[in-house]
Design a protein around this motif. Structure first.
Motif, PDB file in Angstrom:
ATOM      1  N   ALA A   1       0.821  -1.214   0.000  1.00 19.88           N
ATOM      2  CA  ALA A   1       0.000   0.000   0.000  1.00 19.88           C
ATOM      3  C   ALA A   1       0.854   1.262   0.000  1.00 19.88           C
ATOM      4  CB  ALA A   1      -0.933   0.000   1.201  1.00 19.88           C
ATOM      5  N   CYS A   2       2.107   1.147   0.410  1.00 17.71           N
ATOM      6  CA  CYS A   2       3.031   2.292   0.375  1.00 17.71           C
ATOM      7  C   CYS A   2       3.899   2.275  -0.879  1.00 17.71           C
ATOM      8  CB  CYS A   2       3.940   2.284   1.599  1.00 17.71           C
ATOM      9  SG  CYS A   2       3.088   2.782   3.088  1.00 17.71           S
TER      10      CYS A   2
ATOM     11  N   ALA B   1       6.760   7.278  -1.648  1.00 20.42           N
ATOM     12  CA  ALA B   1       5.804   6.382  -0.989  1.00 20.42           C
ATOM     13  C   ALA B   1       4.372   6.808  -1.301  1.00 20.42           C
ATOM     14  CB  ALA B   1       6.034   6.376   0.520  1.00 20.42           C
TER      15      ALA B   1
ATOM     16  N   ALA C   1      -3.132   5.515  -1.802  1.00 18.52           N
ATOM     17  CA  ALA C   1      -3.400   4.074  -1.774  1.00 18.52           C
ATOM     18  C   ALA C   1      -3.548   3.608  -0.338  1.00 18.52           C
ATOM     19  CB  ALA C   1      -2.273   3.305  -2.461  1.00 18.52           C
ATOM     20  N   ILE C   2      -4.250   2.479  -0.193  1.00 16.37           N
ATOM     21  CA  ILE C   2      -4.422   1.840   1.118  1.00 16.37           C
ATOM     22  C   ILE C   2      -4.645   0.369   0.855  1.00 16.37           C
ATOM     23  CG2 ILE C   2      -6.949   2.089   1.218  1.00 16.37           C
ATOM     24  CD1 ILE C   2      -6.582   2.860   4.219  1.00 16.37           C
ATOM     25  N   ASP C   3      -4.323  -0.490   1.829  1.00 11.43           N
ATOM     26  CA  ASP C   3      -4.714  -1.889   1.634  1.00 11.43           C
ATOM     27  C   ASP C   3      -6.045  -2.121   2.335  1.00 11.43           C
ATOM     28  OD1 ASP C   3      -3.554  -2.046   4.296  1.00 11.43           O
ATOM     29  OD2 ASP C   3      -3.423  -4.212   4.002  1.00 11.43           O
TER      30      ASP C   3
ATOM     31  N   LEU D   1       0.853   7.490  -0.149  1.00 10.75           N
ATOM     32  CA  LEU D   1       0.252   7.822   1.138  1.00 10.75           C
ATOM     33  C   LEU D   1      -1.269   7.805   1.018  1.00 10.75           C
ATOM     34  CD1 LEU D   1       2.589  10.784   2.203  1.00 10.75           C
ATOM     35  CD2 LEU D   1       2.916   8.309   2.459  1.00 10.75           C
ATOM     36  N   ARG D   2      -1.924   7.946   2.154  1.00  9.65           N
ATOM     37  CA  ARG D   2      -3.386   7.997   2.141  1.00  9.65           C
ATOM     38  C   ARG D   2      -3.888   9.396   1.796  1.00  9.65           C
ATOM     39  NH1 ARG D   2      -4.914   4.536   7.643  1.00  9.65           N
ATOM     40  NH2 ARG D   2      -3.862   2.615   6.986  1.00  9.65           N
ATOM     41  N   SER D   3      -3.019  10.367   1.861  1.00 12.21           N
ATOM     42  CA  SER D   3      -3.464  11.761   1.880  1.00 12.21           C
ATOM     43  C   SER D   3      -3.424  12.458   0.520  1.00 12.21           C
ATOM     44  CB  SER D   3      -2.585  12.546   2.861  1.00 12.21           C
ATOM     45  OG  SER D   3      -1.216  12.348   2.540  1.00 12.21           O
TER      46      SER D   3
END
Lengths: 324, 324
Positions: free
Chosen positions: A73-74, A138, A204-206, A140-142
């Protein structure tokens, strides 16, 4: 040699990339020039994350897979991991397959076991995993922005189907259950896809706790909202298109609930600018991982699910839980 | 917000050195140019490593201290750590002091909490700690050479005294017990000393399982042996010189047993060439940490304890256990 030295033997291996592996006070790691180290940790407890009856080889696989999924996810490349293991007793009939399942997945990803700790105690597995990623690259979620498109890798909801069968709340055709069970017990971390999406995906996120909740983390961290197509989302449930499944008694709404709030999927949910649609598909091909475009990012906060006629079916992260 | 989100709150803090802390899939760390990352992991289980009655603040301190002690033994400077925590229930009266004790020690060493996992389960604490050390400068277990001198920091055996009092096998004067208990519950990781010894010590280890056993690991990894002065070793037991202790009924042999195989000391044992004796003492002064020279490295394998008349008192690592 004490019995816990014996345990350690099941996990002792030469290391290649690490400057120093197990057997000293610390392991020594070195990321390449211009690289950052991505670190994630998880703890699995018997009775909560798995049952005592689970196949130890599958458990070894899953314990590392859930951590590799965080690296994916990173967009990080796996390097190494440490294992802390509490065991009620030294049972070689359990240890041998557990270590085999764990190390087979580690080898497949070039992820070295560089240290750890073993002790007597209630069965608990804690893994910390290390990956490397170019500085600033990386995922990130943001980073999601209004207008980005939303994608999901693989399929969703299948692990939850298997869980419901084990709980006795659901019965499934044998072939669909076997498929669902394999997804629950041996998830596939999307490591290659995560790396291929560097420079393409904006966030991205898992998906480990369900798409609605996990995508919700991305939207919140990015200060945006999203709309999702129910018609597309439902196709993410692997069994949904199969004849055996069609013969079942599952409503469209139930299927959507498994997709949106199933849990234990370990797929990637990510966003990318519409202008990079081709790049996303190329990355997916390179990574041999199917991806499905399910919606788009909007300015208005919150997550909204629409049917094909443009009708709002549900909104808010919690509401998807209440489908089932 | 679920109760386990509440737990996470006790451990959420802004990060300074880490590029990215908790709240994403991974934390991102970057060692300085030319630096390697030293990694160590430990797992503490209730009933085995601590009792349910232990002061939670002391437990928080100790859970991190034992990991920092591993960094110290490598000469690494603490950077960050992750915490995986299983708790039977969310008890704020326990969590608040636990997190206070943990984070106070972390702050004292500039060691940032960058990620973790919390779950319901039998009380289990797993910490993975990260430090940095110049490439090739880490203190290893394998560098001791015949002719090197052997040193120990601080005092040894006191934690074991406290344990024996709790077990009911020993009674101690109140002031010696209080001192011993503090050593058992709030060990001091020798972080500054470890770094000061880079380029001076040829090998180092932290003494967690008893001097005989841990020094034995160094000797074995280095392919050498050692002789130790019993007269000097016995002075390492902090209480040994105190009048209250002198009035007790402890034989020289019992005192030696606590020093040699006490456990839970978290001091450093290290070797250095005789020609660097002044440098060792200067490093100890810089680190405000007393060190005692207790013996020297020899070619002949094994560990031998001699009295002041040159008489062999004991040899072999196991034999020290049988003192007590």
């Amino acid at each position: 040699m004490g019995e816990f030295d014996l345990i350690a033997r099941y996990f002792s291996r030469p290391t290649a990339r690490a400057a120093l592996g197990g057997g000293d006070d610390c392991a020594l790691l070195e990321a390449g020039p211009g690289m950052q180290l991505a670190v994630s940790t998880d703890m699995l407890v018997e009775g909560r994350h798995f049952l005592s009856t689970v196949d130890p080889a599958a458990l070894g696989h899953k314990a590392l897979a859930v951590n590799l999924s965080d690296l994916a996810a990173c967009g990080a490349a796996p390097m190494a991991f440490t294992l802390a293991l509490a065991l009620p007793r030294v049972d070689e009939a359990w240890l041998a397959p557990f270590s085999r399942g764990l190390l087979a997945l580690a080898d497949a990803h070039g992820c070295e076991l560089v240290g750890g700790d073993t002790t007597r105690g209630p069965l608990t597995i804690s893994i910390t995993v290390f990956g490397e990623v170019p500085r600033g690259a990386a995922l990130l979620r943001s980073g999601a922005r209004s207008g980005d498109e939303i994608y999901v890798s693989g399929t969703l909801g299948d692990a939850r189907l298997a869980l419901e069968v084990f709980r006795g709340t659901l019965s499934l055709p044998a072939e669909i259950f076997a498929q669902a069970r394999a997804r629950m017990e041996r998830p596939t971390p999307r490591v290659a896809l995560g790396q291929a999406l560097r420079g393409i995906a904006t966030a991205a996120i898992d998906v480990s706790d369900g798409l609605a909740g996990d995508l919700g983390h991305v939207l919140k961290a990015s200060g945006v909202g999203a709309r999702i197509s129910a018609q597309t989302a439902v196709t993410l449930l692997a069994g949904a298109a199969q004849p055996a499944w069609q013969a079942g008694s599952f409503s469209q709404q139930q299927r959507l609930a498994y997709v949106m709030s199933g849990g234990d999927d370990y797929e990637l949910a990510f966003t990318a600018p519409a202008s990079l649609r081709d790049a996303v598909l190329k990355a997916a091909q390179q990574a041999h991982t199917p991806v499905t475009r399910i919606g788009c990012v909007e300015t208005e906060p919150g997550l909204r699910l629409f049917d094909s006629a443009g009708q709002l079916l549900a909104q808010g992260f919690a509401s998807f839980d209440h489908f089932s």
